[in-house]
Design a protein around this motif. Sequence first.
Motif, short mmCIF file in Angstrom:
data_model
loop_
_atom_site.label_atom_id
_atom_site.label_comp_id
_atom_site.label_asym_id
_atom_site.label_seq_id
_atom_site.Cartn_x
_atom_site.Cartn_y
_atom_site.Cartn_z
N GLN A 45 67.41 60.00 46.57
CA GLN A 45 66.39 60.77 47.27
C GLN A 45 66.74 62.26 47.30
N GLN A 46 65.68 63.07 47.22
CA GLN A 46 65.80 64.52 47.37
C GLN A 46 64.77 64.98 48.38
N ARG A 47 65.15 65.95 49.21
CA ARG A 47 64.23 66.48 50.21
C ARG A 47 63.68 67.82 49.75
N ARG B 118 59.72 63.84 50.35
CA ARG B 118 60.91 63.50 49.57
C ARG B 118 60.51 63.11 48.15
N THR C 176 66.94 69.54 48.07
CA THR C 176 68.28 69.15 48.50
C THR C 176 68.51 67.67 48.19
N ASP C 177 69.61 67.35 47.51
CA ASP C 177 69.97 65.96 47.27
C ASP C 177 70.43 65.31 48.55
N LEU C 178 69.96 64.10 48.81
CA LEU C 178 70.31 63.36 50.02
C LEU C 178 71.18 62.15 49.73
N SER C 179 71.27 61.74 48.48
CA SER C 179 72.07 60.54 48.16
C SER C 179 72.64 60.66 46.76
#
Length: 267
Positions: A163-165, A174, A264-267
């Motif tokens: 996921q990316q925000r 996302r 922003t990368d979340l994972s």
Amino acid sequence: MAVPPEGTPCWADAMFGDVEGAKRFYGEVLGWTFGEESSEYGNYTQAYANGKAAAAVVPPMPGQEGMSQWCLYFASSDVAATAAKIRENGGAILMEPMEVGEFGSMCLARDPGGVVFGVWQAGTHEGFDTAMDDPGAFCWAEIFAREPEKSDTFFPAVFGYRQQRLEDDGIDFRLYTLGKETIALGRMKMTDDFPQDIPPWINVYFNVPDCDDAVARATKLGGVLRFGPMSSPFGRFAALSDPQGANFSVIDTGTTEGEMPEITDLS
């Protein structure tokens, strides 16, 4: 054409009480042509964009009459195993895995937040034959969720998405990716601007050469403009409902405006 990776949006279809009306509408708005009805499979009719498989329309099955809506399918190498993952992660199977002749196998499901989607295991039918920048082609989809945390947990668990925000104070959005590869799929939180009687859904986008022209054609034919047209860094787009109530969007990806937002990368 190679079978798309697991979890990739790979096909879209919709049920229409008036299939001939749907064919006229989408033929005019998206430039689609249509193949012959397949009586063996409930008069399922494939749509083509410049001769390439783009989507399909079909009459409703007995007991499923009601408002029309587009259904997006995700690729699977084993539809039964994917159905098991869906159940394990709190989803529901609406139509059990079934073979569709030599074409492939499918199931229909719902995530814990109420979003309905399909799963497709390719046989001779591998999915979209169009490239995403072809006129009339599927090019993007967004999961509109009232409880986004449920979708953000469920879909990555089932399909292995990262996921990316999108860093935008005005929206909760996302991107879902497979590794570092984008898969034309995002998730949008439904705000209070959406009437409470509108359930969560997956909105599909089709590419058009000119967004404003497509909107003019759609509204002239009885479609309803829901949002836009609006220019963005991703293209000029608009949200519509067709005359039978199915929601979809059109986007001209060649007409962009503004700077790309920070991601922003979340994972």
